[in-house]
Design an enzyme around this catalytic site. Structure first.
Site, PDB file in Angstrom:
ATOM      1  N   LYS A  17      70.576 -16.934 -35.220  1.00 31.96           N
ATOM      2  CA  LYS A  17      69.411 -17.116 -34.344  1.00 31.96           C
ATOM      3  C   LYS A  17      68.369 -18.018 -35.012  1.00 31.96           C
ATOM      4  CE  LYS A  17      68.684 -12.611 -34.080  1.00 31.96           C
ATOM      5  NZ  LYS A  17      69.802 -12.089 -34.916  1.00 31.96           N
ATOM      6  N   ARG A  92      64.613  -6.244 -28.847  1.00 29.31           N
ATOM      7  CA  ARG A  92      65.767  -5.642 -29.504  1.00 29.31           C
ATOM      8  C   ARG A  92      66.081  -4.265 -28.960  1.00 29.31           C
ATOM      9  NH1 ARG A  92      65.115  -8.491 -34.662  1.00 29.31           N
ATOM     10  NH2 ARG A  92      66.849  -7.999 -36.037  1.00 29.31           N
ATOM     11  N   ARG A 132      73.166 -15.461 -47.555  1.00 27.52           N
ATOM     12  CA  ARG A 132      72.013 -16.223 -47.040  1.00 27.52           C
ATOM     13  C   ARG A 132      70.950 -16.449 -48.113  1.00 27.52           C
ATOM     14  NH1 ARG A 132      69.096 -14.224 -41.772  1.00 27.52           N
ATOM     15  NH2 ARG A 132      69.109 -12.241 -42.872  1.00 27.52           N
ATOM     16  N   ARG A 165      66.793 -12.184 -49.246  1.00 27.24           N
ATOM     17  CA  ARG A 165      65.984 -11.155 -48.599  1.00 27.24           C
ATOM     18  C   ARG A 165      66.419  -9.776 -49.062  1.00 27.24           C
ATOM     19  NH1 ARG A 165      65.912 -12.624 -42.230  1.00 27.24           N
ATOM     20  NH2 ARG A 165      66.329 -10.388 -42.133  1.00 27.24           N
ATOM     21  N   ARG A 176      72.059  -2.532 -40.597  1.00 25.22           N
ATOM     22  CA  ARG A 176      71.444  -3.388 -39.563  1.00 25.22           C
ATOM     23  C   ARG A 176      72.441  -3.679 -38.446  1.00 25.22           C
ATOM     24  NH1 ARG A 176      69.680  -8.139 -43.099  1.00 25.22           N
ATOM     25  NH2 ARG A 176      69.315  -9.194 -41.131  1.00 25.22           N
TER      26      ARG A 176
HETATM   27  P1  AP5 Z   1      70.522 -16.804 -39.569  1.00 26.29           P
HETATM   28  O1  AP5 Z   1      70.271 -18.004 -38.725  1.00 26.29           O
HETATM   29  O2  AP5 Z   1      69.489 -16.472 -40.612  1.00 26.29           O
HETATM   30  O3  AP5 Z   1      70.863 -15.527 -38.668  1.00 26.29           O
HETATM   31  P2  AP5 Z   1      69.921 -14.627 -37.767  1.00 26.29           P
HETATM   32  O4  AP5 Z   1      70.682 -14.336 -36.526  1.00 26.29           O
HETATM   33  O5  AP5 Z   1      68.565 -15.246 -37.610  1.00 26.29           O
HETATM   34  O6  AP5 Z   1      69.897 -13.345 -38.676  1.00 26.29           O
HETATM   35  P3  AP5 Z   1      68.701 -12.412 -39.157  1.00 26.29           P
HETATM   36  O7  AP5 Z   1      69.292 -11.528 -40.220  1.00 26.29           O
HETATM   37  O8  AP5 Z   1      67.475 -13.168 -39.562  1.00 26.29           O
HETATM   38  O9  AP5 Z   1      68.441 -11.608 -37.919  1.00 26.29           O
HETATM   39  P4  AP5 Z   1      67.962 -10.219 -37.888  1.00 26.29           P
HETATM   40  O10 AP5 Z   1      67.931 -10.128 -36.430  1.00 26.29           O
HETATM   41  O11 AP5 Z   1      68.691  -9.149 -38.549  1.00 26.29           O
HETATM   42  O12 AP5 Z   1      66.642 -10.262 -38.793  1.00 26.29           O
HETATM   43  P5  AP5 Z   1      65.117 -10.384 -38.416  1.00 26.29           P
HETATM   44  O13 AP5 Z   1      64.465 -11.236 -39.418  1.00 26.29           O
HETATM   45  O14 AP5 Z   1      64.960 -10.707 -36.968  1.00 26.29           O
HETATM   46  O15 AP5 Z   1      71.952 -17.002 -40.258  1.00 26.29           O
HETATM   47  C1  AP5 Z   1      72.457 -16.044 -41.192  1.00 26.29           C
HETATM   48  C2  AP5 Z   1      73.206 -16.782 -42.312  1.00 26.29           C
HETATM   49  O16 AP5 Z   1      74.384 -17.388 -41.758  1.00 26.29           O
HETATM   50  C3  AP5 Z   1      72.403 -17.919 -42.965  1.00 26.29           C
HETATM   51  O17 AP5 Z   1      72.703 -17.956 -44.325  1.00 26.29           O
HETATM   52  C4  AP5 Z   1      72.928 -19.196 -42.255  1.00 26.29           C
HETATM   53  O18 AP5 Z   1      72.842 -20.334 -43.089  1.00 26.29           O
HETATM   54  C5  AP5 Z   1      74.360 -18.807 -41.941  1.00 26.29           C
HETATM   55  N1  AP5 Z   1      74.844 -19.372 -40.679  1.00 26.29           N
HETATM   56  C6  AP5 Z   1      74.129 -19.508 -39.520  1.00 26.29           C
HETATM   57  N2  AP5 Z   1      74.906 -20.037 -38.564  1.00 26.29           N
HETATM   58  C7  AP5 Z   1      76.139 -20.215 -39.135  1.00 26.29           C
HETATM   59  C8  AP5 Z   1      77.390 -20.714 -38.655  1.00 26.29           C
HETATM   60  N3  AP5 Z   1      77.497 -21.146 -37.387  1.00 26.29           N
HETATM   61  N4  AP5 Z   1      78.438 -20.755 -39.500  1.00 26.29           N
HETATM   62  C9  AP5 Z   1      78.322 -20.321 -40.775  1.00 26.29           C
HETATM   63  N5  AP5 Z   1      77.168 -19.848 -41.301  1.00 26.29           N
HETATM   64  C10 AP5 Z   1      76.092 -19.788 -40.481  1.00 26.29           C
HETATM   65  O19 AP5 Z   1      64.649  -8.876 -38.570  1.00 26.29           O
HETATM   66  C11 AP5 Z   1      64.516  -8.252 -39.839  1.00 26.29           C
HETATM   67  C12 AP5 Z   1      64.017  -6.835 -39.654  1.00 26.29           C
HETATM   68  O20 AP5 Z   1      62.705  -6.833 -39.025  1.00 26.29           O
HETATM   69  C13 AP5 Z   1      64.857  -5.931 -38.752  1.00 26.29           C
HETATM   70  O21 AP5 Z   1      65.951  -5.342 -39.440  1.00 26.29           O
HETATM   71  C14 AP5 Z   1      63.820  -4.900 -38.299  1.00 26.29           C
HETATM   72  O22 AP5 Z   1      63.569  -3.939 -39.305  1.00 26.29           O
HETATM   73  C15 AP5 Z   1      62.570  -5.746 -38.108  1.00 26.29           C
HETATM   74  N6  AP5 Z   1      62.447  -6.260 -36.744  1.00 26.29           N
HETATM   75  C16 AP5 Z   1      62.473  -7.580 -36.365  1.00 26.29           C
HETATM   76  N7  AP5 Z   1      62.356  -7.691 -35.039  1.00 26.29           N
HETATM   77  C17 AP5 Z   1      62.268  -6.429 -34.545  1.00 26.29           C
HETATM   78  C18 AP5 Z   1      62.157  -5.901 -33.233  1.00 26.29           C
HETATM   79  N8  AP5 Z   1      62.132  -6.711 -32.143  1.00 26.29           N
HETATM   80  N9  AP5 Z   1      62.084  -4.562 -33.081  1.00 26.29           N
HETATM   81  C19 AP5 Z   1      62.094  -3.732 -34.147  1.00 26.29           C
HETATM   82  N10 AP5 Z   1      62.220  -4.174 -35.425  1.00 26.29           N
HETATM   83  C20 AP5 Z   1      62.306  -5.513 -35.627  1.00 26.29           C
END
Ligand code: AP5
Length: 222
Positions: A17, A92, A132, A165, A176
């Site tokens: 994402k 989410r 990552r 992270r 997660r």
């Molecule tokens: P990346 O692009 O970073 O993936 P992502 O989908 O953004 O993953 P996140 O882990 O950031 O999402 P998340 O939803 O768990 O975390 P968030 O920060 O929102 O890609 C991942 C890796 O793969 C990278 O190294 C990239 O280079 C690689 N990659 C990407 N595309 C690729 C491809 N096509 N092929 C190969 N490699 C690839 O949330 C963190 C925490 O915050 C949550 O756990 C929760 O505690 C809290 N939180 C956030 N939002 C909410 C909410 N709405 N409600 C409640 N709690 C929340």
């Protein structure tokens, strides 16, 4: 005049994402709002919100809905009228999705809500997340193997330090993914029923995913 777009990026942790959001910002001029990044900024700055959210994030649990919804609502209200924006990581839960619908109706009833669902086989998520690298200054995302920075440990975009992270440790990653399956997967059916969900094969390489997204968005004649 075309209508303002709210593009929701839906998909499991590690689906890409953040990576695809960066590309859409650069190529289409979207504004990027990442709920995870908003939480991490608050944590770093040791705000009250950060203190409340920190324990949940470190454990790989969702931050409670009321805290998350009000944080994102405040951010949406700051957006200039007419600016297309991406919501990455929000909503989410069904409660958040329904709240968003009301927030947008109140912000501007003419905003088009469109959902991009990034579908990836679960077997790939663990490797993506544990490899990552994230940029300290602005949260730019790299991967040790799939998307390495030009210089080891340094962000290509702003020269800041790259780090792993806290919640990208293996045990937290597994939790997660479990939390996603239980709390967030139901949103796929919710948005599909509303007829605003576009599914993308996010198991391809980064460029492949980006080009499928571009073509799906074009077919919607944006
Ligand atoms: P990346 O692009 O970073 O993936 P992502 O989908 O953004 O993953 P996140 O882990 O950031 O999402 P998340 O939803 O768990 O975390 P968030 O920060 O929102 O890609 C991942 C890796 O793969 C990278 O190294 C990239 O280079 C690689 N990659 C990407 N595309 C690729 C491809 N096509 N092929 C190969 N490699 C690839 O949330 C963190 C925490 O915050 C949550 O756990 C929760 O505690 C809290 N939180 C956030 N939002 C909410 C909410 N709405 N409600 C409640 N709690 C929340």
């Amino acid at each position: 005049m075309s209508r303002q777009i709210c593009l929701i990026l839906l998909g499991p942790p590690g689906a890409g994402k953040g990576t695809q959001a960066e590309i859409l910002v650069e190529e289409k001029g979207f504004l990027h709002i990442s709920s995870g990044e908003l939480f991490r900024r608050n944590l770093e700055n040791e705000t009250e919100l950060g203190k409340k959210a920190g324990q949940y994030i470190d454990a790989g649990e969702l931050v409670p809905d009321e805290i998350t919804i009000s944080m994102v609502e405040n951010r949406i209200r700051e957006i200039d009228s007419g600016t297309d924006f991406i919501l990455d990581g929000f909503p989410r839960t069904l409660v958040q999705a329904k709240a968003l619908k009301e927030i947008l109706a109140d912000y501007d009833p003419d905003v088009d809500e469109v959902v991009l669902y990034l579908h990836v086989p679960y077997s790939e998520l663990i490797e993506r997340l544990t490899g990552r690298l994230t940029c300290r200054a602005h949260g730019h995302v790299f991967h040790k193997k799939y998307n390495p920075p030009q210089e080891q440990g340094v962000c290509d975009y702003d020269g800041s330090e790259l780090y792993q992270r806290e919640d990208d440790q293996l045990e937290t990653v597994k939790n997660r993914v479990d939390v996603y399956m239980e709390k967030t997967e139901p949103l796929i059916a919710y948005y599909r029923e509303r007829g605003i969900l576009l599914q993308v094969d996010a198991g391809q390489d980064v460029e492949g995913v980006a080009s499928e997204i571009e073509s799906k968005l074009e077919k919607k004649q944006w």
